[in-house]
Enzyme design. Structure first.
Site, mmCIF file in Angstrom:
data_model
loop_
_atom_site.group_PDB
_atom_site.id
_atom_site.type_symbol
_atom_site.label_atom_id
_atom_site.label_comp_id
_atom_site.label_asym_id
_atom_site.label_seq_id
_atom_site.Cartn_x
_atom_site.Cartn_y
_atom_site.Cartn_z
ATOM 1 N N GLY A 191 -48.866 -31.682 -35.992
ATOM 2 C CA GLY A 191 -47.710 -31.074 -35.361
ATOM 3 C C GLY A 191 -48.031 -30.740 -33.920
ATOM 4 N N TYR A 192 -46.993 -30.450 -33.154
ATOM 5 C CA TYR A 192 -47.141 -30.247 -31.714
ATOM 6 C C TYR A 192 -46.722 -28.858 -31.294
ATOM 7 C CZ TYR A 192 -48.256 -35.080 -31.655
ATOM 8 O OH TYR A 192 -48.901 -36.259 -31.896
ATOM 9 N N LEU A 193 -47.573 -28.226 -30.484
ATOM 10 C CA LEU A 193 -47.292 -26.911 -29.920
ATOM 11 C C LEU A 193 -46.685 -27.040 -28.533
ATOM 12 C CD1 LEU A 193 -50.589 -26.204 -31.322
ATOM 13 C CD2 LEU A 193 -48.960 -24.349 -31.539
#
Length: 160
Positions: A28-30
């Site tokens: 996932g991406y922050l």
């Protein structure tokens, strides 16, 4: 400073993967900022936090740090509001002894909202390095930002 030099291609036929063992990756991406992408990834019982700089051609800066798997799970659950990437990665040796020796194809078969997408990536030593093209390799998409994993987390393949 870490630098990644990577080319990406579509895969036209996955028959060569039959009988091979792949690894499931959840990420996932922050941050999706063009100048800096921040990703958390889990593979089996290992996890990493990765920072990638702006892509310039096939090159970009990359920094990767191991983190506890429980922390990675918490980050995915609490901080990755947009879609999570779920894929199986297969690693295959690339090339002959002269031009691709020691290189590796990473073939990603996507699941979930990106089901049906299969891409192959290869990390190079320098941008002009030539690599033999396997029969299953299709169109190059290195310069197409739709195929960046960070973009697929926001606009999955099923919505194209």
């Amino acid at each position: 400073m870490g630098v990644e030099i990577e080319r990406k291609f579509l895969v036209t036929d996955t028959g060569f993967l039959e009988g091979r063992q792949g690894e499931r990756l959840i990420q996932g991406y922050l941050s999706h900022d063009r100048r800096a992408t921040v990703r958390v990834r889990i593979e089996d019982q290992r996890a990493w936090l990765t920072l990638k700089g702006e892509t310039r051609g096939a090159r970009r800066s990359e920094f990767e740090y191991p983190i506890p798997v429980d922390d990675a799970r918490a980050i995915l659950a609490e901080m990755c509001a947009e879609g999570v990437i779920d894929k199986t990665r297969y690693r295959l040796p690339a090339g002959s002894a002269t031009d691709g020796a020691g290189l590796e194809w990473e073939v990603d078969v996507f699941h979930g909202d990106n089901q049906g997408l299969v891409v192959a990536e290869i990390e190079l030593r320098h941008e002009d390095q030539s690599v033999p093209r396997p029969d299953w390799l299709g169109e190059e998409v290195t310069d197409d930002p739709r195929f960046y994993n960070s973009a697929l987390s926001r606009t999955p393949f099923c919505r194209w």
